[in-house]
Every structure is written in C-alpha cells, then in structure tokens.
Design a protein around this motif. Structure first.
Motif, short mmCIF file in Angstrom:
data_model
loop_
_atom_site.label_atom_id
_atom_site.label_comp_id
_atom_site.label_asym_id
_atom_site.label_seq_id
_atom_site.Cartn_x
_atom_site.Cartn_y
_atom_site.Cartn_z
N ALA A 115 0.83 -1.32 0.29
CA ALA A 115 0.03 -0.05 0.09
C ALA A 115 1.69 0.86 -0.10
O ALA A 115 -0.03 2.28 -0.82
CB ALA A 115 -1.00 0.05 1.10
N SER A 116 1.68 1.58 0.64
CA SER A 116 2.97 2.53 0.80
C SER A 116 3.19 2.67 -0.40
O SER A 116 3.50 3.69 -1.02
CB SER A 116 3.73 1.54 2.11
OG SER A 116 3.02 1.75 3.05
N LEU A 167 1.05 4.31 -3.00
CA LEU A 167 0.98 5.58 -3.01
C LEU A 167 1.57 6.49 -3.48
O LEU A 167 1.70 6.43 -4.71
CB LEU A 167 0.51 6.17 -1.64
CG LEU A 167 0.16 7.42 -1.97
CD1 LEU A 167 -1.30 8.00 -2.77
CD2 LEU A 167 -0.40 8.37 -0.19
N GLY A 206 6.99 3.14 5.82
CA GLY A 206 5.92 2.94 5.73
C GLY A 206 5.04 1.85 6.70
O GLY A 206 3.86 1.81 6.72
N GLU A 239 4.65 9.79 0.74
CA GLU A 239 4.08 9.21 -0.07
C GLU A 239 3.77 7.97 0.96
O GLU A 239 1.95 7.53 1.42
CB GLU A 239 4.08 10.30 -1.16
CG GLU A 239 4.30 10.80 -1.76
CD GLU A 239 5.79 10.97 -1.64
OE1 GLU A 239 6.19 12.38 -2.97
OE2 GLU A 239 6.62 10.88 -0.99
N ALA A 240 4.89 7.41 1.13
CA ALA A 240 4.61 6.06 1.05
C ALA A 240 4.27 6.73 2.75
O ALA A 240 3.80 5.09 3.22
CB ALA A 240 6.29 5.63 1.54
N GLY A 286 0.84 6.49 3.09
CA GLY A 286 0.28 5.22 2.18
C GLY A 286 -0.10 4.35 2.64
O GLY A 286 -1.26 3.19 3.37
N PHE A 338 -3.59 2.96 5.38
CA PHE A 338 -3.53 1.91 5.35
C PHE A 338 -3.64 0.41 6.46
O PHE A 338 -4.98 -0.03 6.69
CB PHE A 338 -2.15 0.60 4.60
CG PHE A 338 -3.22 -0.91 4.67
CD1 PHE A 338 -3.49 -1.50 3.13
CD2 PHE A 338 -2.03 -1.24 5.75
CE1 PHE A 338 -3.69 -3.02 3.86
CE2 PHE A 338 -2.38 -3.17 5.95
CZ PHE A 338 -2.83 -3.57 5.08
#
Length: 240
Positions: free
Chosen positions: A126-127, A130, A147, A218-219, A222, A226
């Motif tokens: 998920a990380s 994104l 992340g 961003e990670a 993300g 999650f």
C-alpha cells in the motif's frame, strides 16, 4: 479488622516477577534482525557493484512500472515488499527499528505472528502504491520500513488509547475503536495531528536528520491510511 489496605511485605515484593523493561515479540525482533543483517551487508560487506545490484534488484523504483507488466522480471513483482527491508544508512535503520519496536510490538502481541507478517506485506505494498501514483515513471529509489511502521502506528491508534490512557503492559488488550470513535477520541486526534504534522514538514523538505536522502512522505501516508482503515480486518479480538 481495619478496611485500610495493608502494605505488601518486602519479601513478597522481592518475590513478585517484574515486568521486563523491553518486552518485544519475537516476530518484531526477527524483522529488526533481518533488516540489521541486510544493513551490515550493505555497509560493511558488499562492494559498490554489489550494493548497486541490491538497489536495482530489491529497491522500489517507480520507473520500473511505466512499462507493460507482461514479461516483467522478478523485481517487478517483489520490490513492492522487499524495499521495506533495505535502508539508506544506519541512522535510517535505527530510527525505523526504534518505532517498529514501540508500535510493532503492540500490534504483534495483539494479532499474532501470521497476521503480523501479512499486515507487513500488505502495508508495504500500500505504501509503495501511493508512492508510485505520486511518482509515476520517475527514477526515484525508495527503501526503508517507514511506510510499514506508519501503518503499525495507525493500527495501534485504533486500540492503544481506547481506555482513556496508555498502559504499556495491557494496551494490546484494549477495546478496538471504530473509525468514527477513533476520529472523535481526543488522544487519537492529538496523535494523528502530530504524525501528519511531521509528514507535512517532510513534504515541504524538512529533514529529521535520520538520512540525507529525501523522505518518502507519500509512502508514510499510504501506510498510515492502510493501517488505520483496515486494521479491523486483521484484529482477532472482537469489538466489545
């Protein structure tokens, strides 16, 4: 007979088992040890060519996904997870390991080894997704467990503060908050505000000093989303 509580005799206090200062589940220690061994190899064993090969084969690179998936080689498939085991230096590894021990330990004690490993894998993916969406076709290289650690922090926020306080020994047994309850809990809101504030600073170029590399905020986001939104799918303890 007096109703007042009586002091515990010194012999009893000495015989009572003490709660260890650091009580880290084995799966968390294993992940830290694995990441540490990789960092030792990267820093002290591998030469420049071997280090470059490790980055190409196991780091997450968005440019790799700008092409058709058909015929993609091994790294196309495993780097959305393997990048989380590599780090940009000892400071980067140390910072992630510290927070992994703190929050990963809480989550691991609650959900068990199998669910923890599955959570790690899916949080890493998920990380990475994104980060990929924000850096499509870019040649940026992402490594680190940040992340996943962010996802574990978010998961812990769903239960660790539900009792109105925080008990290190028993936080993993606390009632799981619903998403709405968590978003109206003042302690959780303060926790979220600090976390997102730090990442907003990172997005603006502020460095925490853990590494000279750019922070993949961003990670972090993300992973956090999650962990916060999907933790109930991993939690074996029913809401009470």
């Amino acid at each position: 007979m007096s109703d007042q509580p009586q002091p515990v005799p010194s012999e009893t206090r000495r015989d009572r088992p003490r709660e260890p200062m650091f009580n880290i589940p084995g799966v968390v220690l294993a992940m830290i040890a694995l990441m540490g061994l990789i960092q030792v190899a990267m820093s002290h064993v591998f030469d420049a060519d071997a280090q470059r090969w490790m980055i190409i084969e196991f780091a997450f690179i968005p440019a790799r996904y700008a092409f058709d998936a058909v015929g993609g080689d091994g790294p196309w498939f495993w780097t959305p997870v393997s990048y989380s085991l590599l780090h940009g230096g000892w400071a980067h590894f140390g910072l992630n390991s510290f927070w992994l021990a703190a929050f990963g330990g809480l989550v691991a004690r609650r959900i068990g080894v199998g669910r923890f490993v599955m959570f790690w894998v899916l949080a890493a993916i998920a990380s990475a997704m994104l980060f990929l969406a924000m850096h499509w076709a870019d040649s940026s290289v992402m490594v680190g467990a940040s992340g996943v650690v962010s996802a574990l922090m978010a998961a812990a926020a769903r239960f660790a503060f539900s009792g109105g306080g925080f008990s290190r020994q028993h936080a993993h047994l606390s009632r799981r908050l619903s998403i709405l309850e968590a978003l109206t809990n003042r302690t959780v809101i303060a926790f979220l505000a600090v976390w997102f504030g730090i990442n907003l600073l990172a997005a603006g170029g502020f460095s925490l000093g853990a590494t000279d590399a750019a922070i993949a905020w961003e990670a972090h986001v993300g992973g956090f989303l999650f962990g916060f939104l999907t933790f109930s799918l991993f939690d074996p303890i029913r809401r009470r």
